[in-house]
Scaffold this active site. Structure first.
Site, PDB file in Angstrom:
ATOM      1  CE  LYS A 113      -3.896  -2.088   0.240  1.00 31.74           C
ATOM      2  NZ  LYS A 113      -4.879  -2.076  -0.809  1.00 31.74           N
ATOM      3  CE  LYS A 195      -2.470 -13.765  -2.968  1.00 28.44           C
ATOM      4  NZ  LYS A 195      -3.673 -14.445  -2.609  1.00 28.44           N
ATOM      5  CE  LYS A 198     -11.311 -13.117  -1.862  1.00 29.34           C
ATOM      6  NZ  LYS A 198     -11.287 -14.355  -1.114  1.00 29.34           N
TER       7      LYS A 198
HETATM    8  P1  ADP Z   1      -7.383 -13.639  -2.338  1.00 30.00           P
HETATM    9  O1  ADP Z   1      -5.932 -13.266  -2.419  1.00 30.00           O
HETATM   10  O2  ADP Z   1      -7.869 -14.257  -3.599  1.00 30.00           O
HETATM   11  O3  ADP Z   1      -8.238 -12.494  -1.873  1.00 30.00           O
HETATM   12  P2  ADP Z   1      -7.571 -14.664   0.367  1.00 30.00           P
HETATM   13  O4  ADP Z   1      -6.569 -13.657   0.809  1.00 30.00           O
HETATM   14  O5  ADP Z   1      -8.983 -14.472   0.776  1.00 30.00           O
HETATM   15  O6  ADP Z   1      -7.490 -14.776  -1.228  1.00 30.00           O
HETATM   16  O7  ADP Z   1      -7.055 -16.094   0.816  1.00 30.00           O
HETATM   17  C1  ADP Z   1      -7.764 -17.098   1.486  1.00 30.00           C
HETATM   18  C2  ADP Z   1      -6.834 -18.292   1.695  1.00 30.00           C
HETATM   19  O8  ADP Z   1      -6.404 -18.830   0.441  1.00 30.00           O
HETATM   20  C3  ADP Z   1      -5.549 -17.964   2.467  1.00 30.00           C
HETATM   21  O9  ADP Z   1      -5.170 -19.090   3.238  1.00 30.00           O
HETATM   22  C4  ADP Z   1      -4.551 -17.731   1.366  1.00 30.00           C
HETATM   23  O10 ADP Z   1      -3.219 -17.926   1.783  1.00 30.00           O
HETATM   24  C5  ADP Z   1      -4.986 -18.783   0.344  1.00 30.00           C
HETATM   25  N1  ADP Z   1      -4.643 -18.328  -1.023  1.00 30.00           N
HETATM   26  C6  ADP Z   1      -5.087 -17.197  -1.629  1.00 30.00           C
HETATM   27  N2  ADP Z   1      -4.597 -17.094  -2.874  1.00 30.00           N
HETATM   28  C7  ADP Z   1      -3.814 -18.194  -3.051  1.00 30.00           C
HETATM   29  C8  ADP Z   1      -3.025 -18.657  -4.148  1.00 30.00           C
HETATM   30  N3  ADP Z   1      -2.956 -17.993  -5.283  1.00 30.00           N
HETATM   31  N4  ADP Z   1      -2.347 -19.816  -3.991  1.00 30.00           N
HETATM   32  C9  ADP Z   1      -2.421 -20.526  -2.832  1.00 30.00           C
HETATM   33  N5  ADP Z   1      -3.149 -20.146  -1.761  1.00 30.00           N
HETATM   34  C10 ADP Z   1      -3.844 -18.987  -1.868  1.00 30.00           C
END
Ligand code: ADP
Ligand code: TRP
Length: 328
Positions: A113, A195, A198
């Site tokens: 950020k 990575k 969403k």
């Molecule tokens: P996003 O980054 O899509 O918003 P979240 O932060 O809500 O996802 O992550 C929810 C869970 O999924 C956490 O345990 C996070 O480490 C795992 N996670 C999110 N994106 C990935 C990814 N690309 N590969 C592996 N694990 C992930």
């Protein structure tokens, strides 16, 4: 018996990164019978970005459906809603007094950020987010935290907090361990150096709810390397990682890898094979989700009972903490 605590924010559709990095593993750990499992819906954390008061209730219910569809079994795990247990935020206040600001400023999320010039507009909730996460884990005395790699720093700060609290007030908390899967960082289909997330647009991820047609379409347009070089590029590497994770047997993965090494691989074949494997894995999950969706009373009961059970433990831990810090 060890105690697992993990959770996700109800902030949108889940994708195969969430599944391979966390959810699939949660179900496997639960089924191993070696752990006491607590799986939380982190709605307070979801308030830190793009919060929509009209949508949060529905999103919470949807995330509970996803947990159940992916195999979290309320007979073996406790599923609950973070905001319904006031003790989490109470404990996070006590913890806040053990965390130097400099330590929070070292978090990747904060650095991202500030690097993008958003620091001034960043809310304090997002800044102190890791402290609430530490309270989520430690209030259940969680010693094992299965999450994706992006959460590593948050588990580390949880360990620091546990250690500091124990040193200051006497041994109370375990120092939790991060538990990663073989696929802790699934990459984006459109920008394979980043990575899958969403927040980066629909084409970069495959949602657990995507139809077979959408899955095929997204994979066929997934980025592969433009000029085939000696080393495998990030896009192709990611597709092979996904194939290894989703293919029912390892032979499919090995065969395609051999064709790649022999420089005769058609990316379309890799993508179509991967699409078939993902579709086959997601179909029963989607089916199970539809079944739970048609029985909303079951989901409500699971959340009600789970939250009640979690609250009892959270209250006991907080009483112990209050005693130790002299607030009794
Ligand atoms: P996003 O980054 O899509 O918003 P979240 O932060 O809500 O996802 O992550 C929810 C869970 O999924 C956490 O345990 C996070 O480490 C795992 N996670 C999110 N994106 C990935 C990814 N690309 N590969 C592996 N694990 C992930
Ligand atoms: N920060 C986690 C995420 O974005 C969600 C979360 C909140 C969590 N509290 C937790 C995960 C406690 C594990 C343990 O995915």
């Amino acid at each position: 018996m060890k105690t697992i605590l993990s959770g996700m924010q109800p902030s949108g559709q889940l994708h195969i990164g969430n599944y391979l990095g966390a959810l699939k593993n949660w179900a496997a750990l639960q089924n191993s019978g070696k752990y006491m499992c607590w799986f939380m819906i982190a709605d307070l954390h979801a308030m830190t970005v793009n919060y929509d008061a009209r949508a949060i209730g529905e999103r919470t219910k949807n995330l509970a459906l996803d947990y159940l569809a992916c195999g979290i079994d309320p007979d073996h795990s406790t599923i609950f809603i973070q905001s319904h247990i006031l003790e989490h935020t109470y404990l996070s206040w006590i913890f806040a007094n053990l965390v130097p600001i400099a330590e929070l400023k070292r978090m990747h999320q904060f650095k991202e950020k500030t690097a993008s010039g958003e620091e001034a507009a960043m809310n304090t909730g997002l800044f102190t987010y890791p402290i609430l996460m530490a309270a989520d884990i430690l209030i259940y005395k969680g010693d094992t935290v299965p999450v994706g790699e992006d959460q590593k720093q948050h588990v580390e700060i949880t360990c620091d907090i546990a250690r500091k609290f124990n040193n200051a007030f006497g041994k109370t908390f375990p120092e939790p361990e991060l538990l990663l899967t073989p696929t802790p960082r699934v990459m984006s289909l459109t920008e394979p150096m980043n990575k899958m997330s969403k927040s980066k647009g629909e084409k970069n991820y495959i949602a657990l709810s995507d139809s077979p047609e959408t899955i095929k379409k997204k994979l066929l347009s997934a980025v592969t390397d433009t000029s085939p070089g000696e080393t495998m590029g990030a896009g192709v590497t990611n597709l092979f990682t996904l194939l290894k994770a989703f293919a029912k047997d390892d032979a499919t993965h090995r065969e395609l890898l051999n064709t790649y090494n022999a420089k005769t691989l058609q990316y379309q074949e890799l993508k179509e094979t991967l699409a078939r494997e993902i579709i086959a894995t997601l179909a029963p999950i989607q089916e199970k989700r539809r079944e739970f969706e048609s029985r909303p009373e079951i989901v409500a009961e699971v959340l009600f009972e789970g939250t009640k059970k979690a609250r009892a433990l959270a209250q006991a831990t907080l009483a112990e903490v209050k005693e130790k810090v002299g607030l009794k």
